[in-house]
Write an enzyme that holds these catalytic residues in place. Structure first.
Site, PDB file in Angstrom:
ATOM      1  N   ASN A   9       0.875  -1.180   0.000  1.00  0.00           N
ATOM      2  CA  ASN A   9       0.000   0.000   0.000  1.00  0.00           C
ATOM      3  C   ASN A   9       0.908   1.224   0.000  1.00  0.00           C
ATOM      4  O   ASN A   9       1.483   1.568   1.027  1.00  0.00           O
ATOM      5  CB  ASN A   9      -0.893  -0.033   1.246  1.00  0.00           C
ATOM      6  CG  ASN A   9      -1.712   1.240   1.394  1.00  0.00           C
ATOM      7  OD1 ASN A   9      -1.767   2.068   0.467  1.00  0.00           O
ATOM      8  ND2 ASN A   9      -2.345   1.407   2.539  1.00  0.00           N
ATOM      9  N   LYS A  11       0.183   4.249  -0.278  1.00  0.00           N
ATOM     10  CA  LYS A  11      -0.445   5.449   0.293  1.00  0.00           C
ATOM     11  C   LYS A  11      -0.186   6.648  -0.631  1.00  0.00           C
ATOM     12  O   LYS A  11      -0.117   6.460  -1.842  1.00  0.00           O
ATOM     13  CB  LYS A  11       0.050   5.669   1.730  1.00  0.00           C
ATOM     14  CG  LYS A  11      -0.115   4.388   2.574  1.00  0.00           C
ATOM     15  CD  LYS A  11       0.093   4.569   4.041  1.00  0.00           C
ATOM     16  CE  LYS A  11      -0.130   3.237   4.752  1.00  0.00           C
ATOM     17  NZ  LYS A  11       0.005   3.327   6.204  1.00  0.00           N
ATOM     18  N   HIS A  95      -9.292   1.182   4.887  1.00  0.00           N
ATOM     19  CA  HIS A  95      -8.022   1.415   5.579  1.00  0.00           C
ATOM     20  C   HIS A  95      -8.258   2.379   6.744  1.00  0.00           C
ATOM     21  O   HIS A  95      -9.089   3.290   6.635  1.00  0.00           O
ATOM     22  CB  HIS A  95      -6.976   1.989   4.618  1.00  0.00           C
ATOM     23  CG  HIS A  95      -5.603   1.960   5.217  1.00  0.00           C
ATOM     24  ND1 HIS A  95      -5.180   2.913   6.116  1.00  0.00           N
ATOM     25  CD2 HIS A  95      -4.586   1.078   5.089  1.00  0.00           C
ATOM     26  CE1 HIS A  95      -3.944   2.610   6.510  1.00  0.00           C
ATOM     27  NE2 HIS A  95      -3.561   1.504   5.895  1.00  0.00           N
ATOM     28  N   GLU A  97      -6.707   4.822   7.732  1.00  0.00           N
ATOM     29  CA  GLU A  97      -6.516   6.243   7.390  1.00  0.00           C
ATOM     30  C   GLU A  97      -7.767   6.794   6.705  1.00  0.00           C
ATOM     31  O   GLU A  97      -8.097   7.976   6.868  1.00  0.00           O
ATOM     32  CB  GLU A  97      -5.254   6.395   6.524  1.00  0.00           C
ATOM     33  CG  GLU A  97      -4.008   6.192   7.385  1.00  0.00           C
ATOM     34  CD  GLU A  97      -2.810   5.568   6.677  1.00  0.00           C
ATOM     35  OE1 GLU A  97      -2.765   5.596   5.442  1.00  0.00           O
ATOM     36  OE2 GLU A  97      -1.925   5.047   7.387  1.00  0.00           O
ATOM     37  N   GLU A 167      -5.000  -4.773  10.637  1.00  0.00           N
ATOM     38  CA  GLU A 167      -3.996  -3.725  10.817  1.00  0.00           C
ATOM     39  C   GLU A 167      -4.268  -2.977  12.124  1.00  0.00           C
ATOM     40  O   GLU A 167      -5.095  -2.050  12.141  1.00  0.00           O
ATOM     41  CB  GLU A 167      -4.046  -2.734   9.650  1.00  0.00           C
ATOM     42  CG  GLU A 167      -3.759  -3.347   8.301  1.00  0.00           C
ATOM     43  CD  GLU A 167      -3.204  -2.329   7.312  1.00  0.00           C
ATOM     44  OE1 GLU A 167      -2.173  -2.621   6.694  1.00  0.00           O
ATOM     45  OE2 GLU A 167      -3.785  -1.241   7.173  1.00  0.00           O
ATOM     46  N   GLY A 173       2.894   2.494  10.701  1.00  0.00           N
ATOM     47  CA  GLY A 173       3.851   3.588  10.512  1.00  0.00           C
ATOM     48  C   GLY A 173       4.541   4.026  11.791  1.00  0.00           C
ATOM     49  O   GLY A 173       5.173   5.077  11.834  1.00  0.00           O
ATOM     50  N   SER A 212       3.853  -1.982  10.275  1.00  0.00           N
ATOM     51  CA  SER A 212       5.305  -2.047  10.471  1.00  0.00           C
ATOM     52  C   SER A 212       5.890  -3.423  10.154  1.00  0.00           C
ATOM     53  O   SER A 212       6.809  -3.877  10.832  1.00  0.00           O
ATOM     54  CB  SER A 212       5.679  -1.604  11.892  1.00  0.00           C
ATOM     55  OG  SER A 212       5.285  -0.253  12.098  1.00  0.00           O
TER      56      SER A 212
HETATM   57  P1  13P Z   1       3.306   0.493   7.630  1.00  0.00           P
HETATM   58  O1  13P Z   1       3.829  -0.798   7.029  1.00  0.00           O
HETATM   59  O2  13P Z   1       4.017   1.700   7.126  1.00  0.00           O
HETATM   60  O3  13P Z   1       3.229   0.404   9.110  1.00  0.00           O
HETATM   61  O4  13P Z   1       1.797   0.657   7.100  1.00  0.00           O
HETATM   62  C1  13P Z   1       0.932  -0.419   7.174  1.00  0.00           C
HETATM   63  C2  13P Z   1      -0.294  -0.076   6.428  1.00  0.00           C
HETATM   64  O5  13P Z   1      -1.043   0.806   6.807  1.00  0.00           O
HETATM   65  C3  13P Z   1      -0.581  -0.826   5.191  1.00  0.00           C
HETATM   66  O6  13P Z   1      -1.856  -0.577   4.733  1.00  0.00           O
END
Ligand code: 13P
Length: 250
Positions: A9, A11, A95, A97, A167, A173, A212
Site C-alpha cells: 500500500n 499510500k 483502511h 486512514e 492492521e 507507521g 510495520s
Molecule cells: P506500515 O507498514 O508503514 O506500518 O503501514 C501499514 C499499512 O497501513 C498498510 O496498509
C-alpha cells in the site's frame, strides 16, 4: 493450503520517476517468488503507468479506495469500472486512514467491498483497533463490529474470494509491530468469527497482517498459522525491503 499474498500500500507517496524505479526494482527480483501472490496499490494517478510496466508480469496491482457509486456527479471519486479499465485486480477498502481522516463508517466500507466485488475486483477489507481500544480490552469487539458490517450486508460468502487485512492502528507507521502472538490471536479470532457462519469460507479466506511489517519480522509473522501474508506500507516503497517480505512469504 492458503497461498500467501503480499500487497504494497503505497499510500500518498511517489512521483512518476520513483514509481518507475520502484516497479523496475521489484520486477527484477520477483522471479524468486513462486509461492506467493504479490501486488502493489499505487495512488490512482500512477495506476496507468503501473499497468504499462507490470502487464504480463506475475505482479498484480490495485487501488487504495473506490466509490460505492458507478458513475455520476461525485467529484474526486473513482469507480470500480475505472479500476477495471486499467487492469486492477485488487482494491483496498476501509483502511484506518480512510476511516479516520475521511470518517468512513463500517457500513460505507462494507458497501465499498460489495461494489468492488460486484465489479470483479478482489477487495482487501482492513480492520483493526486503535491503541485506546486495545488498552481498554475491546480489540475483539472492534474487529468483530467491522467484520460483521460486511457479513450483515453481503453475507459470509462475500469473503470467499476476498481478503481481510488485520492492521492494528497503533502499529501502522510507528515501527511498533504487533508481536506474532498478538497478531495470531486476532487473526484466529477473525477466522473463528467467519467460521461460525461458514467453516469452508473461513478456511479459504486470506487474512493479511499490516503494521510495520519489515523483512526482518515478516517470516515470523507470516509463519503463524492464521497469518496469510502482509499489507505493507513503508517497506513497500523500497524494492529491496518489499522483495524481502515477498521472499519471507514465499
Ligand atoms: P506500515 O507498514 O508503514 O506500518 O503501514 C501499514 C499499512 O497501513 C498498510 O496498509
Amino acid at each position: 493450503m492458503r497461498r500467501p499474498l503480499v500487497a504494497g500500500n503505497w499510500k500518498m507517496n511517489g512521483s512518476l520517476e520513483s514509481v518507475r524505479n520502484l516497479l523496475d526494482g521489484i520486477k527484477r527480483g520477483i522471479d524468486e517468488v513462486k509461492n506467493a501472490d504479490v501486488a502493489v496499490c499505487p495512488p490512482f494517478v500512477f495506476i496507468p503507468e503501473t499497468e504499462k510496466l507490470l502487464a504480463g508480469s506475475v505482479i498484480g496491482w490495485g487501488g487504495q479506495d473506490l466509490s460505492i457509486e458507478s458513475s455520476g456527479a461525485y467529484t474526486g471519486e473513482v469507480a470500480a469500472s475505472m479500476l477495471n479499465d486499467f487492469g486492477c485486480q485488487y482494491v483496498i477498502v476501509g483502511h484506518s486512514e480512510r476511516r479516520t481522516y475521511h470518517a468512513e463508517s463500517d457500513e460505507l466500507v462494507a458497501k465499498k467491498y460489495a461494489a468492488a466485488q460486484a465489479a470483479g475486483l478482489v477487495p482487501i477489507l482492513c480492520v483493526g483497533e486503535t491503541l485506546e481500544e486495545r488498552e481498554a480490552g475491546v480489540t475483539e469487539q472492534v474487529v468483530a463490529r467491522q467484520l460483521d458490517a460486511l457479513i450483515n450486508l453481503a453475507g459470509v460468502e462475500s469473503l470467499t474470494d476476498g481478503v481481510i487485512a488485520y492492521e492494528p492502528v497503533w502499529a501502522i507507521g510507528t515501527g511498533k509491530t504487533a508481536t506474532p502472538e498478538q497478531a495470531q490471536d486476532v487473526h484466529a479470532f477473525i477466522r473463528g468469527r467467519v467460521a461460525a457462519k461458514s467453516a469452508e469460507v473461513a478456511d479459504g479466506v486470506r487474512i493479511l497482517y499490516g503494521g510495520s511489517m519489515k523483512p526482518d519480522n515478516a517470516k515470523e509473522l507470516i509463519g503463524k498459522p492464521d497469518i496469510d501474508g502482509g499489507l505493507i506500507g513503508g517497506a513497500s516503497l523500497k524494492a529491496e525491503d518489499f522483495l524481502g517480505i515477498c521472499t519471507a512469504a514465499n
